[in-house]
Design a protein around this motif. Structure first.
Motif, PDB file in Angstrom:
ATOM      1  N   GLN A 236      31.861  32.944  34.910  1.00 43.06           N
ATOM      2  CA  GLN A 236      33.394  32.912  35.290  1.00 43.06           C
ATOM      3  C   GLN A 236      33.537  33.400  36.252  1.00 43.06           C
TER       4      GLN A 236
ATOM      5  N   THR B 252      38.272  31.587  39.536  1.00 41.25           N
ATOM      6  CA  THR B 252      39.358  31.787  40.155  1.00 41.25           C
ATOM      7  C   THR B 252      39.073  32.922  41.794  1.00 41.25           C
ATOM      8  N   ARG B 253      40.120  33.539  41.924  1.00 42.76           N
ATOM      9  CA  ARG B 253      40.710  33.720  42.808  1.00 42.76           C
ATOM     10  C   ARG B 253      40.844  35.233  41.721  1.00 42.76           C
ATOM     11  N   ARG B 254      40.483  36.598  42.484  1.00 44.44           N
ATOM     12  CA  ARG B 254      40.642  37.939  42.357  1.00 44.44           C
ATOM     13  C   ARG B 254      41.769  38.765  42.805  1.00 44.44           C
TER      14      ARG B 254
ATOM     15  N   ILE C  65      41.975  42.283  44.819  1.00 47.78           N
ATOM     16  CA  ILE C  65      40.730  43.547  44.925  1.00 47.78           C
ATOM     17  C   ILE C  65      42.026  44.856  45.475  1.00 47.78           C
TER      18      ILE C  65
ATOM     19  N   ARG D  20      31.713  38.350  45.624  1.00 52.76           N
ATOM     20  CA  ARG D  20      32.227  39.434  44.622  1.00 52.76           C
ATOM     21  C   ARG D  20      32.851  40.408  44.870  1.00 52.76           C
TER      22      ARG D  20
ATOM     23  N   GLY E  68      37.007  39.232  46.321  1.00 57.09           N
ATOM     24  CA  GLY E  68      37.903  38.077  45.145  1.00 57.09           C
ATOM     25  C   GLY E  68      37.631  36.993  45.743  1.00 57.09           C
TER      26      GLY E  68
ATOM     27  N   SER F 179      37.034  32.614  44.989  1.00 62.61           N
ATOM     28  CA  SER F 179      36.253  31.277  44.744  1.00 62.61           C
ATOM     29  C   SER F 179      35.497  31.150  45.540  1.00 62.61           C
TER      30      SER F 179
END
Length: 253
Positions: free
Chosen positions: A121, A125-127, A129, A167, A170, A172
């Motif tokens: 995963q 998708t964007r995360r 942060i 990483r 965040g 994609s």
């Protein structure tokens, strides 16, 4: 070189930079060994390759700018932290043998591909942060170190930036590749090319074919990345990282 040989150079550049624009780095996997195979000494091949990859950033960047909304703050961080490292690395490569660094970078690059593959995963998708000062400082320090490697070594550092943006920031994969192509491909490589072109030796008569192939390949690779999205980009990233790492571990002819 004959016209056919120049066309061959352009084709190699198109393929190498097309994969690079799709995966977020790794143009040197094919292009740099090809230049060495055709008879250029490693330092001349590296300087010529670095200048040619600026066209990769221009071609891919043109396509991403049409589709993406870049954050001015994020652009500023990547430029401000990375460019000084690139200039330092380009100066260092003229002073020290790069082989030990290439071996270390090769091992690290293979590990990046393995890390991404083990996390299905990651980058899909964007995360959200952290916006803490500590997070920002570590992010900038990571970009500075990768910048040093970008200025001094052959390939793989664009891939490192792509994974770092995924990483740590965040993003994609598709978004991270857009930043990598515009800022690393165009600005970072442009700074390194300026340093190497000024103080090193460049095979100038080979550049027109390389620049043309790099620009077209960059544009086509970015088009595929935008059209097919994060899953294809992630798989391309993983394949290119492993192959690039293996190539860096092999001795230069």
């Amino acid at each position: 070189m004959s016209i056919l040989e120049h066309l061959g150079l352009a084709l190699v550049a198109l393929i190498a930079n097309g994969f690079s624009a799709l995966a977020g780095g790794g143009a040197g996997l094919l292009q740099l060994p090809a230049l060495i195979f055709l008879g250029l000494p490693y330092p001349v091949a590296l300087a010529t390759h670095k200048i040619a990859t600026v066209a990769l950033g221009a071609g891919a960047g043109l396509r991403h700018v049409k589709e993406s909304t870049f954050s001015p703050a994020r652009l500023g961080v990547i430029l401000g932290a990375g460019v000084p490292g690139v200039l330092l690395g380009a100066w260092l490569v003229l002073e020290i043998p790069p082989r030990a660094g290439e071996i270390a970078l090769g091992l690290l690059t293979v590990a990046l591909g393995w890390y991404s593959w083990r996390r299905p995963q990651l980058g899909q998708t964007r995360r959200i942060i952290s916006d803490s000062l500590n997070h920002a400082l570590i992010g900038a320090a990571g970009l500075f170190v990768i910048g040093i490697l970008n200025g001094s070594l052959a390939s793989g550092t664009g891939l490192m930036v792509t994974l770092w943006l995924v990483r740590w920031y965040g993003m994609s994969y598709t978004e991270a590749v857009g930043y990598t192509m515009v800022l690393v491909g165009l600005v970072w490589n442009g700074a390194g090319a300026l340093m190497l072109g000024t103080f090193g030796t460049v095979q100038w008569d080979w550049l027109p074919a390389l620049l043309l192939g790099s620009f077209i390949g960059g544009y086509l690779g970015a088009t595929l990345a935008i059209r097919y999205g994060n899953r294809l980009v992630k798989r391309a990233f993983e394949v290119v990282t492993v192959l690039t790492g293996i190539a860096l571990l092999l001795p230069v002819p």
